[in-house]
Scaffold this motif. Structure first.
Motif, mmCIF file in Angstrom:
data_model
loop_
_atom_site.group_PDB
_atom_site.id
_atom_site.type_symbol
_atom_site.label_atom_id
_atom_site.label_comp_id
_atom_site.label_asym_id
_atom_site.label_seq_id
_atom_site.Cartn_x
_atom_site.Cartn_y
_atom_site.Cartn_z
ATOM 1 N N LEU A 2 28.015 47.668 43.376
ATOM 2 C CA LEU A 2 29.157 48.075 44.183
ATOM 3 C C LEU A 2 29.057 47.416 45.420
ATOM 4 C CD1 LEU A 2 29.677 51.493 43.339
ATOM 5 C CD2 LEU A 2 31.235 49.906 42.580
ATOM 6 N N THR A 3 28.040 47.264 46.163
ATOM 7 C CA THR A 3 28.077 46.605 47.475
ATOM 8 C C THR A 3 28.519 44.985 47.354
ATOM 9 O OG1 THR A 3 26.520 48.161 48.261
ATOM 10 C CG2 THR A 3 26.671 46.204 49.384
ATOM 11 N N LEU A 4 27.762 44.180 46.248
ATOM 12 C CA LEU A 4 27.893 43.097 46.166
ATOM 13 C C LEU A 4 29.195 42.786 45.558
ATOM 14 C CD1 LEU A 4 24.314 42.157 44.683
ATOM 15 C CD2 LEU A 4 25.296 41.627 46.911
ATOM 16 N N TYR A 5 29.964 43.615 44.644
ATOM 17 C CA TYR A 5 31.055 43.476 44.059
ATOM 18 C C TYR A 5 32.042 43.552 45.144
ATOM 19 C CZ TYR A 5 34.952 43.946 40.958
ATOM 20 O OH TYR A 5 36.013 43.517 40.363
ATOM 21 N N LYS A 6 32.111 44.623 45.705
ATOM 22 C CA LYS A 6 33.078 44.762 46.760
ATOM 23 C C LYS A 6 33.070 43.951 48.025
ATOM 24 C CE LYS A 6 33.828 49.623 46.006
ATOM 25 N NZ LYS A 6 33.545 51.070 46.668
ATOM 26 N N SER A 7 31.940 43.173 48.149
ATOM 27 C CA SER A 7 31.780 42.185 49.155
ATOM 28 C C SER A 7 32.166 40.727 49.039
ATOM 29 C CB SER A 7 30.355 42.157 49.837
ATOM 30 O OG SER A 7 30.015 43.442 50.350
ATOM 31 N N TYR A 8 31.860 40.477 47.730
ATOM 32 C CA TYR A 8 31.847 39.016 47.497
ATOM 33 C C TYR A 8 32.865 38.738 46.209
ATOM 34 C CZ TYR A 8 27.825 38.563 50.215
ATOM 35 O OH TYR A 8 26.878 38.548 51.385
ATOM 36 N N VAL A 9 32.763 39.437 45.400
ATOM 37 C CA VAL A 9 33.816 39.080 43.895
ATOM 38 C C VAL A 9 35.248 39.740 44.149
ATOM 39 C CG1 VAL A 9 33.888 39.422 41.241
ATOM 40 C CG2 VAL A 9 31.609 39.298 42.612
ATOM 41 N N ARG A 10 35.215 40.965 44.442
ATOM 42 C CA ARG A 10 36.733 41.684 44.380
ATOM 43 C C ARG A 10 37.632 40.818 45.152
ATOM 44 N NH1 ARG A 10 37.298 47.857 44.572
ATOM 45 N NH2 ARG A 10 37.045 47.471 46.742
ATOM 46 N N PRO A 11 37.305 40.794 46.577
ATOM 47 C CA PRO A 11 38.069 39.969 47.482
ATOM 48 C C PRO A 11 38.563 38.481 47.241
ATOM 49 C CG PRO A 11 36.031 40.843 48.678
ATOM 50 C CD PRO A 11 35.950 40.826 47.404
ATOM 51 N N GLN A 12 37.603 37.844 46.100
ATOM 52 C CA GLN A 12 38.380 36.580 45.503
ATOM 53 C C GLN A 12 39.435 36.996 44.449
ATOM 54 O OE1 GLN A 12 37.227 33.554 46.417
ATOM 55 N NE2 GLN A 12 36.213 34.535 48.008
ATOM 56 N N LEU A 13 39.300 37.901 43.605
ATOM 57 C CA LEU A 13 40.123 38.260 42.676
ATOM 58 C C LEU A 13 41.745 38.813 43.409
ATOM 59 C CD1 LEU A 13 37.737 40.172 40.322
ATOM 60 C CD2 LEU A 13 38.699 37.987 40.096
ATOM 61 N N GLU A 14 41.380 39.497 44.463
ATOM 62 C CA GLU A 14 42.614 39.960 45.226
ATOM 63 C C GLU A 14 43.126 39.387 46.222
ATOM 64 O OE1 GLU A 14 41.217 43.978 46.403
ATOM 65 O OE2 GLU A 14 41.358 44.754 44.467
ATOM 66 N N TYR A 15 42.670 38.123 46.377
ATOM 67 C CA TYR A 15 43.151 37.316 47.427
ATOM 68 C C TYR A 15 44.643 37.106 47.309
ATOM 69 C CZ TYR A 15 43.844 33.269 50.666
ATOM 70 O OH TYR A 15 44.221 32.736 51.682
ATOM 71 N N ALA A 16 45.257 37.384 48.511
ATOM 72 C CA ALA A 16 46.907 37.245 48.677
ATOM 73 C C ALA A 16 47.620 37.859 47.532
ATOM 74 C CB ALA A 16 47.178 35.570 48.742
ATOM 75 N N LYS A 63 49.317 37.234 30.635
ATOM 76 C CA LYS A 63 48.048 36.492 30.528
ATOM 77 C C LYS A 63 47.215 36.204 31.719
ATOM 78 C CE LYS A 63 49.979 31.912 31.291
ATOM 79 N NZ LYS A 63 50.021 30.588 30.497
ATOM 80 N N ASP A 64 47.885 36.222 32.725
ATOM 81 C CA ASP A 64 47.308 36.097 34.138
ATOM 82 C C ASP A 64 46.616 37.487 34.576
ATOM 83 O OD1 ASP A 64 48.145 33.562 34.616
ATOM 84 O OD2 ASP A 64 49.964 34.111 35.240
ATOM 85 N N ILE A 65 47.334 38.376 34.318
ATOM 86 C CA ILE A 65 46.720 39.920 34.535
ATOM 87 C C ILE A 65 45.344 40.177 33.737
ATOM 88 C CG2 ILE A 65 47.238 42.177 34.452
ATOM 89 C CD1 ILE A 65 50.240 41.594 34.829
ATOM 90 N N GLU A 66 45.588 39.805 32.531
ATOM 91 C CA GLU A 66 44.299 40.016 31.749
ATOM 92 C C GLU A 66 43.302 38.952 32.031
ATOM 93 O OE1 GLU A 66 43.515 41.924 29.170
ATOM 94 O OE2 GLU A 66 45.046 43.061 29.951
ATOM 95 N N LEU A 67 43.701 37.766 32.554
ATOM 96 C CA LEU A 67 42.468 36.873 33.009
ATOM 97 C C LEU A 67 41.920 37.468 34.318
ATOM 98 C CD1 LEU A 67 41.404 34.113 32.727
ATOM 99 C CD2 LEU A 67 42.973 33.374 34.337
ATOM 100 N N LEU A 68 42.630 37.797 34.976
ATOM 101 C CA LEU A 68 41.651 38.669 36.451
ATOM 102 C C LEU A 68 41.226 39.688 35.952
ATOM 103 C CD1 LEU A 68 44.734 38.167 38.962
ATOM 104 C CD2 LEU A 68 42.563 37.404 38.950
ATOM 105 N N GLU A 69 41.715 40.622 35.066
ATOM 106 C CA GLU A 69 41.121 41.921 34.813
ATOM 107 C C GLU A 69 39.640 41.505 33.686
ATOM 108 O OE1 GLU A 69 40.714 45.725 35.375
ATOM 109 O OE2 GLU A 69 42.828 45.013 35.806
ATOM 110 N N ARG A 70 39.823 40.589 33.045
ATOM 111 C CA ARG A 70 38.736 39.979 32.271
ATOM 112 C C ARG A 70 37.335 39.835 33.323
ATOM 113 N NH1 ARG A 70 39.405 34.791 29.240
ATOM 114 N NH2 ARG A 70 41.512 35.860 29.009
ATOM 115 N N ALA A 71 37.714 39.301 34.429
ATOM 116 C CA ALA A 71 36.482 38.850 35.420
ATOM 117 C C ALA A 71 36.142 40.159 35.835
ATOM 118 C CB ALA A 71 37.338 38.114 36.473
ATOM 119 N N GLN A 72 36.706 41.435 36.155
ATOM 120 C CA GLN A 72 36.194 42.433 36.373
ATOM 121 C C GLN A 72 35.579 43.224 35.317
ATOM 122 O OE1 GLN A 72 37.968 45.206 39.384
ATOM 123 N NE2 GLN A 72 38.276 46.717 37.774
ATOM 124 N N ARG A 73 36.114 42.999 34.030
ATOM 125 C CA ARG A 73 35.374 43.716 32.853
ATOM 126 C C ARG A 73 34.050 42.920 32.924
ATOM 127 N NH1 ARG A 73 39.317 42.694 29.513
ATOM 128 N NH2 ARG A 73 40.231 44.550 29.929
#
Length: 163
Positions: A17-31, A41-51
């Motif tokens: 959770l610490t690593l994901y919330k610090s490094y990964v999720r900000p990239q997925l939620e940027y802007a 297809k774009d929504i699924e692509l982002l969700e697949r990264a979190q999955r």
């Protein structure tokens, strides 16, 4: 996520959770307020990264996706984008940004409406892209919020009342 997997052989829930919330999720939620995906297809692509990222926790690897989210106390990225839209709408309408962006929204001044005083009027649009602007995307969810949430005195109070 690949680099984190290479650096750490196994991750506990807390370290993930610490690593994901610090490094990964900000990239997925940027802007996400400006560019919010509306194609499935774009929504699924982002969700697949979190999955895929949630599978890196060894103890949760074999669980279904929504159960993994529950165990990690995370929500889907589309839910987070909707929540961020509401928070940014609150910041814009209450003047927290220092820049007046309130012309993005049309406030419905009809006093016969029930609910809070900042009801939004639905903007007309002719294109699919305009339909997904923040002012049109947040319209229904914003108007459904209770008055005590809208009348919050700070951003943190508003965020706390959203859940």
């Amino acid at each position: 996520m690949y680099l984190l997997q290479k650096a750490f052989q196994s991750l506990s829930k807390e370290s993930f959770l610490t690593l994901y919330k610090s490094y990964v999720r900000p990239q997925l939620e940027y802007a996400s307020v400006v560019w919010c995906p509306f194609l499935q297809k774009d929504i699924e692509l982002l969700e697949r990264a979190q999955r895929r990222a949630t599978k890196t926790v060894a103890s949760l690897h074999n669980l279904p996706y929504f159960q993994r989210l529950q165990e990690l106390a995370l929500c889907t990225l589309s839910e987070r984008r909707s929540r961020n839209d509401l928070v940014w709408t609150f910041k814009i309408l209450k003047g927290y940004l220092g820049v007046d962006l309130s012309p993005l929204f049309n406030i419905n001044n009809d006093e016969r409406l029930r609910g809070h005083s900042l009801k939004l009027r639905h903007n007309q649009y002719k294109s699919k892209i305009r339909e997904n602007f923040l002012s049109n995307r947040v319209f229904t969810a914003w108007n459904a919020l209770p008055a005590n949430t809208i009348n919050s005195h700070s951003i943190n109070t508003f965020k706390a009342k959203l859940h």
